[in-house]
Motif scaffolding. Structure first.
Motif, PDB file in Angstrom:
ATOM      1  N   SER A   1       0.835  -1.203   0.000  1.00 38.78           N
ATOM      2  CA  SER A   1       0.000   0.000   0.000  1.00 38.78           C
ATOM      3  C   SER A   1       0.870   1.254   0.000  1.00 38.78           C
ATOM      4  CB  SER A   1      -0.923  -0.011   1.221  1.00 38.78           C
ATOM      5  OG  SER A   1      -1.679   1.178   1.290  1.00 38.78           O
ATOM      6  N   ASN A   2       1.965   1.223   0.782  1.00 38.92           N
ATOM      7  CA  ASN A   2       2.887   2.369   0.800  1.00 38.92           C
ATOM      8  C   ASN A   2       3.560   2.564  -0.557  1.00 38.92           C
ATOM      9  OD1 ASN A   2       2.407   2.957   3.510  1.00 38.92           O
ATOM     10  ND2 ASN A   2       4.009   1.569   4.221  1.00 38.92           N
ATOM     11  N   PHE A   3       3.878   1.439  -1.216  1.00 43.59           N
ATOM     12  CA  PHE A   3       4.472   1.519  -2.553  1.00 43.59           C
ATOM     13  C   PHE A   3       3.503   2.201  -3.527  1.00 43.59           C
ATOM     14  CE2 PHE A   3       4.100  -0.605  -6.716  1.00 43.59           C
ATOM     15  CZ  PHE A   3       5.220  -0.052  -7.330  1.00 43.59           C
ATOM     16  N   ILE A   4       2.229   1.827  -3.447  1.00 42.29           N
ATOM     17  CA  ILE A   4       1.237   2.430  -4.337  1.00 42.29           C
ATOM     18  C   ILE A   4       1.131   3.926  -4.082  1.00 42.29           C
ATOM     19  CG2 ILE A   4      -1.237   2.539  -4.854  1.00 42.29           C
ATOM     20  CD1 ILE A   4      -1.346  -0.473  -4.392  1.00 42.29           C
ATOM     21  N   GLN A   5       1.132   4.321  -2.810  1.00 45.04           N
ATOM     22  CA  GLN A   5       1.065   5.747  -2.485  1.00 45.04           C
ATOM     23  C   GLN A   5       2.273   6.483  -3.060  1.00 45.04           C
ATOM     24  OE1 GLN A   5       1.861   7.005   1.588  1.00 45.04           O
ATOM     25  NE2 GLN A   5       0.137   8.444   1.488  1.00 45.04           N
ATOM     26  N   GLY A   6       3.476   5.913  -2.881  1.00 47.66           N
ATOM     27  CA  GLY A   6       4.676   6.547  -3.416  1.00 47.66           C
ATOM     28  C   GLY A   6       4.650   6.624  -4.931  1.00 47.66           C
ATOM     29  N   ALA A   7       4.164   5.575  -5.589  1.00 44.83           N
ATOM     30  CA  ALA A   7       4.083   5.566  -7.048  1.00 44.83           C
ATOM     31  C   ALA A   7       3.075   6.600  -7.549  1.00 44.83           C
ATOM     32  CB  ALA A   7       3.696   4.165  -7.530  1.00 44.83           C
ATOM     33  N   GLN A   8       1.989   6.781  -6.805  1.00 44.16           N
ATOM     34  CA  GLN A   8       1.012   7.802  -7.192  1.00 44.16           C
ATOM     35  C   GLN A   8       1.576   9.202  -6.987  1.00 44.16           C
ATOM     36  OE1 GLN A   8      -2.384   6.583  -4.789  1.00 44.16           O
ATOM     37  NE2 GLN A   8      -3.394   5.689  -6.575  1.00 44.16           N
ATOM     38  N   ASP A   9       2.275   9.412  -5.883  1.00 39.43           N
ATOM     39  CA  ASP A   9       2.883  10.721  -5.630  1.00 39.43           C
ATOM     40  C   ASP A   9       3.934  11.065  -6.681  1.00 39.43           C
ATOM     41  OD1 ASP A   9       1.307  10.991  -3.402  1.00 39.43           O
ATOM     42  OD2 ASP A   9       2.858  10.366  -1.983  1.00 39.43           O
ATOM     43  N   ALA A  10       4.640  10.038  -7.174  1.00 41.27           N
ATOM     44  CA  ALA A  10       5.685  10.257  -8.180  1.00 41.27           C
ATOM     45  C   ALA A  10       5.116  10.378  -9.588  1.00 41.27           C
ATOM     46  CB  ALA A  10       6.700   9.111  -8.136  1.00 41.27           C
ATOM     47  N   GLY A  11       3.824  10.103  -9.751  1.00 46.79           N
ATOM     48  CA  GLY A  11       3.205  10.184 -11.063  1.00 46.79           C
ATOM     49  C   GLY A  11       3.355   8.930 -11.895  1.00 46.79           C
ATOM     50  N   TRP A  12       3.873   7.837 -11.294  1.00 37.45           N
ATOM     51  CA  TRP A  12       4.017   6.586 -12.037  1.00 37.45           C
ATOM     52  C   TRP A  12       2.664   5.913 -12.232  1.00 37.45           C
ATOM     53  CZ3 TRP A  12       8.454   4.427  -8.443  1.00 37.45           C
ATOM     54  CH2 TRP A  12       9.572   5.260  -8.567  1.00 37.45           C
ATOM     55  N   ILE A  13       1.792   6.079 -11.261  1.00 41.55           N
ATOM     56  CA  ILE A  13       0.430   5.536 -11.343  1.00 41.55           C
ATOM     57  C   ILE A  13      -0.535   6.716 -11.267  1.00 41.55           C
ATOM     58  CG2 ILE A  13      -1.300   4.060 -10.269  1.00 41.55           C
ATOM     59  CD1 ILE A  13       0.925   2.360  -9.138  1.00 41.55           C
ATOM     60  N   THR A  14      -1.346   6.873 -12.292  1.00 43.74           N
ATOM     61  CA  THR A  14      -2.206   8.056 -12.359  1.00 43.74           C
ATOM     62  C   THR A  14      -3.678   7.751 -12.145  1.00 43.74           C
ATOM     63  OG1 THR A  14      -2.346   7.785 -14.764  1.00 43.74           O
ATOM     64  CG2 THR A  14      -0.614   9.230 -13.909  1.00 43.74           C
ATOM     65  N   PHE A  15      -4.018   6.504 -11.873  1.00 38.42           N
ATOM     66  CA  PHE A  15      -5.421   6.152 -11.661  1.00 38.42           C
ATOM     67  C   PHE A  15      -5.625   5.701 -10.207  1.00 38.42           C
ATOM     68  CE2 PHE A  15      -3.121   2.443 -13.131  1.00 38.42           C
ATOM     69  CZ  PHE A  15      -3.505   1.445 -12.240  1.00 38.42           C
ATOM     70  N   GLY A  16      -6.871   5.677  -9.791  1.00 42.74           N
ATOM     71  CA  GLY A  16      -7.190   5.231  -8.437  1.00 42.74           C
ATOM     72  C   GLY A  16      -6.719   6.186  -7.365  1.00 42.74           C
ATOM     73  N   THR A  17      -6.613   7.459  -7.684  1.00 43.97           N
ATOM     74  CA  THR A  17      -6.078   8.433  -6.738  1.00 43.97           C
ATOM     75  C   THR A  17      -7.153   9.077  -5.863  1.00 43.97           C
ATOM     76  OG1 THR A  17      -6.212  10.156  -8.431  1.00 43.97           O
ATOM     77  CG2 THR A  17      -4.117   8.971  -8.244  1.00 43.97           C
ATOM     78  N   THR A  18      -8.406   8.738  -6.103  1.00 41.66           N
ATOM     79  CA  THR A  18      -9.495   9.326  -5.311  1.00 41.66           C
ATOM     80  C   THR A  18      -9.331   8.974  -3.844  1.00 41.66           C
ATOM     81  OG1 THR A  18     -11.010   9.126  -7.183  1.00 41.66           O
ATOM     82  CG2 THR A  18     -11.990   9.453  -4.996  1.00 41.66           C
ATOM     83  N   GLN A  19      -9.364   9.982  -2.967  1.00 37.91           N
ATOM     84  CA  GLN A  19      -9.203   9.738  -1.537  1.00 37.91           C
ATOM     85  C   GLN A  19     -10.460   9.111  -0.953  1.00 37.91           C
ATOM     86  OE1 GLN A  19      -8.001  13.170   0.659  1.00 37.91           O
ATOM     87  NE2 GLN A  19      -5.987  13.296  -0.305  1.00 37.91           N
ATOM     88  N   VAL A  20     -10.232   8.047  -0.182  1.00 33.40           N
ATOM     89  CA  VAL A  20     -11.358   7.359   0.465  1.00 33.40           C
ATOM     90  C   VAL A  20     -11.724   8.054   1.758  1.00 33.40           C
ATOM     91  CG1 VAL A  20     -12.159   5.165   1.419  1.00 33.40           C
ATOM     92  CG2 VAL A  20     -10.681   5.194  -0.605  1.00 33.40           C
ATOM     93  N   TRP A  21     -10.707   8.567   2.462  1.00 32.13           N
ATOM     94  CA  TRP A  21     -10.960   9.294   3.702  1.00 32.13           C
ATOM     95  C   TRP A  21      -9.847  10.297   3.952  1.00 32.13           C
ATOM     96  CZ3 TRP A  21     -10.168   3.759   4.600  1.00 32.13           C
ATOM     97  CH2 TRP A  21      -8.862   3.442   4.918  1.00 32.13           C
ATOM     98  N   ASP A  22     -10.113  11.225   4.833  1.00 28.47           N
ATOM     99  CA  ASP A  22      -9.133  12.211   5.287  1.00 28.47           C
ATOM    100  C   ASP A  22      -9.281  12.313   6.807  1.00 28.47           C
ATOM    101  OD1 ASP A  22      -7.497  14.288   5.918  1.00 28.47           O
ATOM    102  OD2 ASP A  22      -8.376  15.729   4.512  1.00 28.47           O
ATOM    103  N   THR A  23      -8.378  11.683   7.520  1.00 27.01           N
ATOM    104  CA  THR A  23      -8.455  11.634   8.987  1.00 27.01           C
ATOM    105  C   THR A  23      -7.386  12.512   9.635  1.00 27.01           C
ATOM    106  OG1 THR A  23      -7.024   9.665   9.002  1.00 27.01           O
ATOM    107  CG2 THR A  23      -9.413   9.295   8.974  1.00 27.01           C
ATOM    108  N   SER A  24      -6.860  13.464   8.871  1.00 25.88           N
ATOM    109  CA  SER A  24      -5.775  14.302   9.387  1.00 25.88           C
ATOM    110  C   SER A  24      -6.203  15.138  10.586  1.00 25.88           C
ATOM    111  CB  SER A  24      -5.240  15.209   8.277  1.00 25.88           C
ATOM    112  OG  SER A  24      -6.291  16.019   7.745  1.00 25.88           O
ATOM    113  N   SER A  25      -7.501  15.370  10.728  1.00 28.58           N
ATOM    114  CA  SER A  25      -7.980  16.197  11.841  1.00 28.58           C
ATOM    115  C   SER A  25      -8.341  15.366  13.075  1.00 28.58           C
ATOM    116  CB  SER A  25      -9.216  16.994  11.397  1.00 28.58           C
ATOM    117  OG  SER A  25     -10.263  16.126  11.004  1.00 28.58           O
TER     118      SER A  25
END
Length: 288
Positions: free
Chosen positions: A196-220
């Motif tokens: 899962s961390n690999f997928i996040q890093g690949a999305q941040d780097a632009g290697w994977i451009t699909f499935g980026t919709t956020q399911v949740w935001d629990t930062s607060s």
């Protein structure tokens, strides 16, 4: 602290006990072959393998600290993927060879004609486990405090050594089949989190451009913070949870765990259910 401590404790306990079993098999084989004069060579090989493994881990960590932020992000992502491959391969290789490992090591020990050959055998078998563990640990080092991770690793090794001594010297009985099955399940869950961390890093780097919709935001939500709470840290380490998780991360975690877990369950199901707890001489093949 507990969340950062547990992953390396589990990993090093499992790998440490596995290495202890390998050493026990070699020493038992030498005793049966009346070649105990080479015991020192085996221990020397084990010691050099451990030193080499820690040196590799320290080198990787040191080199990674020299990278620029952008390249470090790429390095982390690649490391996550390599760690997933290693832990998956390691788990299934052990399961596949569990029944024949003792015979293979005994045959290799019988064929060795010198202390150097036996030391090299110990060095290569234990060193392989050590280097794999070093790379896997590096992936955790990118997510947590290094000193706490090292503490978990040290205690895991010490417990593994203590169990090894109890088993080999005092005949302590341990059900290897259940122990390594539980450890295997835990490590596969952690590997799914790293995927899962690999997928996040690949999305941040632009290697994977699909499935980026956020399911949740629990930062607060403080008690779910991956950096501020035990619950959030445990979820992050063991499942790859992040405060902003994409749908592909969840899919990747579930799919990996479903596939790897299914194969692992099928392999372990085929093991004899009635195999007893045993000492290394009786149950060294029960690693799976």
């Amino acid at each position: 602290m507990l969340a950062n401590f547990l992953p390396t404790f589990v990993l090093f306990l499992r790998e440490g006990l596995e290495a202890s079993m390998i050493v026990s098999i070699l020493l038992t084989s030498l005793r049966q072959l009346k070649m105990t004069r080479y015991n020192t060579s085996v221990w020397l090989g084990v010691g050099l393998a451990l030193l080499g493994s820690f040196a590799v881990a320290a080198l990787l960590k040191t080199v990674s600290s020299l990278f620029s932020p952008d390249f470090l992000s790429i390095f982390k992502t690649v490391t996550y993927f390599i760690a997933v491959v290693i832990i998956t391969w390691m788990t299934f290789w052990v399961q596949h060879h569990s029944r024949t490992l003792k015979q293979e090591l005994t045959a290799q020990a019988s064929a060795a004609s010198s202390g150097f050959a036996l030391g090299l055998l110990a060095f290569s078998t234990v060193g392989r486990e050590g280097i794999e563990t070093a790379i896997f640990t590096l992936a955790f080092a990118f997510q947590a405090d290094t000193q706490i991770l090292l503490l978990g690793a040290l205690l895991g090794v010490l417990v593994a050594i203590a169990l090894g001594v109890l088993i080999y010297r005092f005949g302590y009985r341990l059900n290897y089949r259940i122990f390594f099955r539980v450890m295997g399940i835990l490590l596969l869950v952690m590997a799914a989190g790293l995927f899962s961390n690999f997928i996040q890093g690949a999305q941040d780097a632009g290697w994977i451009t699909f499935g980026t919709t956020q399911v949740w935001d629990t930062s607060s939500i403080d008690w779910l913070s991956e950096n501020k709470s035990i619950i959030g840290s445990l979820l992050h380490i063991f499942t790859g949870y992040t405060e902003n998780t994409s749908i592909l991360q969840i899919i990747g975690f579930v799919v990996y765990l479903a596939i790897a877990g299914s194969f692992f369950w099928r392999m372990t199901r085929n093991q004899k259910r009635s195999l007893p707890s045993a000492t290394p001489e009786q149950a060294a093949t029960l690693k799976g």
